[in-house]
Motif scaffolding. Structure first.
Motif, PDB file in Angstrom:
ATOM      1  N   LEU A 212      43.369  47.296  33.723  1.00 19.98           N
ATOM      2  CA  LEU A 212      42.246  46.441  33.336  1.00 19.98           C
ATOM      3  C   LEU A 212      41.031  46.973  34.079  1.00 19.98           C
ATOM      4  O   LEU A 212      41.034  47.030  35.318  1.00 19.98           O
ATOM      5  CB  LEU A 212      42.487  44.983  33.742  1.00 19.98           C
ATOM      6  N   LEU A 213      40.008  47.378  33.361  1.00 22.50           N
ATOM      7  CA  LEU A 213      38.767  47.859  33.973  1.00 22.50           C
ATOM      8  C   LEU A 213      37.743  46.750  33.857  1.00 22.50           C
ATOM      9  O   LEU A 213      37.275  46.440  32.750  1.00 22.50           O
ATOM     10  CB  LEU A 213      38.288  49.125  33.265  1.00 22.50           C
ATOM     11  N   VAL A 214      37.407  46.120  34.971  1.00 24.62           N
ATOM     12  CA  VAL A 214      36.577  44.916  34.960  1.00 24.62           C
ATOM     13  C   VAL A 214      35.152  45.254  35.382  1.00 24.62           C
ATOM     14  O   VAL A 214      34.923  45.771  36.483  1.00 24.62           O
ATOM     15  CB  VAL A 214      37.165  43.833  35.895  1.00 24.62           C
ATOM     16  N   PHE A 215      34.195  44.933  34.512  1.00 21.36           N
ATOM     17  CA  PHE A 215      32.779  45.188  34.766  1.00 21.36           C
ATOM     18  C   PHE A 215      32.019  43.863  34.671  1.00 21.36           C
ATOM     19  O   PHE A 215      32.240  43.076  33.741  1.00 21.36           O
ATOM     20  CB  PHE A 215      32.201  46.159  33.734  1.00 21.36           C
ATOM     21  N   GLY A 216      31.115  43.659  35.603  1.00 21.21           N
ATOM     22  CA  GLY A 216      30.265  42.482  35.548  1.00 21.21           C
ATOM     23  C   GLY A 216      28.867  42.841  35.083  1.00 21.21           C
ATOM     24  O   GLY A 216      28.549  44.009  34.841  1.00 21.21           O
ATOM     25  N   SER A 217      28.029  41.831  34.965  1.00 21.53           N
ATOM     26  CA  SER A 217      26.633  42.087  34.622  1.00 21.53           C
ATOM     27  C   SER A 217      25.951  42.751  35.813  1.00 21.53           C
ATOM     28  O   SER A 217      26.414  42.659  36.960  1.00 21.53           O
ATOM     29  CB  SER A 217      25.918  40.787  34.265  1.00 21.53           C
ATOM     30  N   ASN A 245      23.335  50.928  34.331  1.00 18.69           N
ATOM     31  CA  ASN A 245      23.548  50.102  33.154  1.00 18.69           C
ATOM     32  C   ASN A 245      25.050  49.956  32.933  1.00 18.69           C
ATOM     33  O   ASN A 245      25.810  50.907  33.076  1.00 18.69           O
ATOM     34  CB  ASN A 245      22.876  50.781  31.952  1.00 18.69           C
ATOM     35  N   VAL A 246      25.492  48.761  32.561  1.00 16.40           N
ATOM     36  CA  VAL A 246      26.927  48.507  32.467  1.00 16.40           C
ATOM     37  C   VAL A 246      27.603  49.393  31.431  1.00 16.40           C
ATOM     38  O   VAL A 246      28.743  49.851  31.632  1.00 16.40           O
ATOM     39  CB  VAL A 246      27.199  47.014  32.187  1.00 16.40           C
ATOM     40  N   SER A 247      26.919  49.684  30.333  1.00 10.73           N
ATOM     41  CA  SER A 247      27.544  50.541  29.323  1.00 10.73           C
ATOM     42  C   SER A 247      27.698  51.973  29.836  1.00 10.73           C
ATOM     43  O   SER A 247      28.660  52.667  29.485  1.00 10.73           O
ATOM     44  CB  SER A 247      26.735  50.527  28.019  1.00 10.73           C
ATOM     45  N   VAL A 248      26.786  52.412  30.696  1.00  6.66           N
ATOM     46  CA  VAL A 248      26.911  53.726  31.316  1.00  6.66           C
ATOM     47  C   VAL A 248      28.088  53.739  32.284  1.00  6.66           C
ATOM     48  O   VAL A 248      28.878  54.692  32.332  1.00  6.66           O
ATOM     49  CB  VAL A 248      25.604  54.112  32.030  1.00  6.66           C
ATOM     50  N   ALA A 249      28.235  52.657  33.057  1.00  7.91           N
ATOM     51  CA  ALA A 249      29.358  52.554  33.988  1.00  7.91           C
ATOM     52  C   ALA A 249      30.690  52.587  33.235  1.00  7.91           C
ATOM     53  O   ALA A 249      31.650  53.227  33.683  1.00  7.91           O
ATOM     54  CB  ALA A 249      29.239  51.272  34.810  1.00  7.91           C
ATOM     55  N   VAL A 250      30.746  51.914  32.102  1.00  6.68           N
ATOM     56  CA  VAL A 250      31.966  51.946  31.273  1.00  6.68           C
ATOM     57  C   VAL A 250      32.263  53.376  30.848  1.00  6.68           C
ATOM     58  O   VAL A 250      33.417  53.837  30.900  1.00  6.68           O
ATOM     59  CB  VAL A 250      31.806  51.036  30.039  1.00  6.68           C
ATOM     60  N   GLY A 251      31.232  54.111  30.451  1.00 12.35           N
ATOM     61  CA  GLY A 251      31.423  55.486  30.026  1.00 12.35           C
ATOM     62  C   GLY A 251      31.929  56.372  31.139  1.00 12.35           C
ATOM     63  O   GLY A 251      32.820  57.218  30.926  1.00 12.35           O
TER      64      GLY A 251
END
Length: 264
Positions: A212-217, A245-251
């Motif tokens: 589970l990869l958990v990202f917050g705002s 940016n959270v979408s960059v961190a996801v990438g």
């Protein structure tokens, strides 16, 4: 192409108008804008009830081929009538009316390979769409949106921001309580992203199991309920940069996990 539709009373026009007026409502049908998301929807097996283009518009070869394969006719609508339907700053040239697929559930992620991306409190639709697109491309099992403030995972803005990849990947809406209970049932180890993490992103490649990869705002981070017991991971960056940016961190995180996720 069939004859150009020019009557405001045409049932197809009325259906489009209703969807334009209620862009965020969860209904039995939804409006999909632009050729690329429509082509992805068709490829993913979404039932498209009709495709409509402003008079003279080019739907492009990809959508044209996908529509022909599925037996869906592209119908033109007269320009004055199209301008009545779409009055906003952003005016698409092509739209489709789709039957709304069944919303994904947390249980749907149990048997799918790949990591599960959890976005906790992320509410900027552009970030959500970009994260979904990246998650699909890099082999994630699905995305869980916790307290996203969306009425439906196929919100028209998410569809557009994800370029239609939201149709190819389970995207689950959940309250925080639902997410805590449902993710516990998946029984996957979790990692949360934090500037002072015990691991760095390069270490993620060495973790063999699903995660589970958990990202917050960016402002609040992930909640304690969803990060309890999680290992923490930091993304190396300049100390003068406050956050990503959270979408960059996801990438970045899924890039480190790509060899594992894509192989599975």
């Amino acid at each position: 192409m069939t004859d150009v539709i020019s009557s405001r009373s045409d049932p197809q026009v009325q259906r489009i108008d209703d969807l334009v007026r209620r862009p965020r409502a969860a209904t039995r049908t939804l409006l999909v804008e632009d050729p690329e998301p429509l082509a992805h929807a068709l490829t993913a097996g979404v039932e498209i009830l009709g495709i409509y283009a402003v008079e003279g518009a080019d739907v492009g070869p990809e959508l044209g081929a996908a529509a022909r394969t599925r037996g869906v006719t592209v119908q033109e609508i007269a320009t004055p009538l199209w301008n009545e339907l779409f009055r906003g700053d952003r005016k698409p040239d092509v739209v489709g009316v789709a039957k709304t697929p069944r919303p994904a559930q947390l249980a749907d992620l149990a048997e799918r390979p790949g990591d599960v991306v959890v976005l906790d409190g992320v509410r900027i639709v552009g970030n959500i769409g970009a994260a979904v697109r990246t998650a699909y491309a890099l082999g994630a099992a699905g995305v869980v949106l916790v307290d996203s403030d969306l009425a439906h995972p196929l919100d028209r803005r998410v569809v557009r921001a994800s370029r239609g990849y939201v149709f190819s990947l389970p995207v689950v809406l959940a309250s925080r309580e639902e997410a805590v209970a449902g993710l516990r049932e998946l029984d996957l180890p979790s990692v949360a992203f934090d500037a002072g993490g015990e691991l760095v992103t390069a270490d993620l490649a060495g973790l063999a199991q699903r995660l589970l990869l958990v990202f917050g705002s960016e402002k609040r981070g992930a909640s304690a309920e969803l990060t309890e017991g999680a290992r923490t991971v930091s993304i190396p960056m300049r100390s003068s940069a406050e956050s990503l940016n959270v979408s960059v961190a996801v990438g970045i995180a899924l890039g480190a996990r790509a060899a594992r996720n894509l192989a599975s």
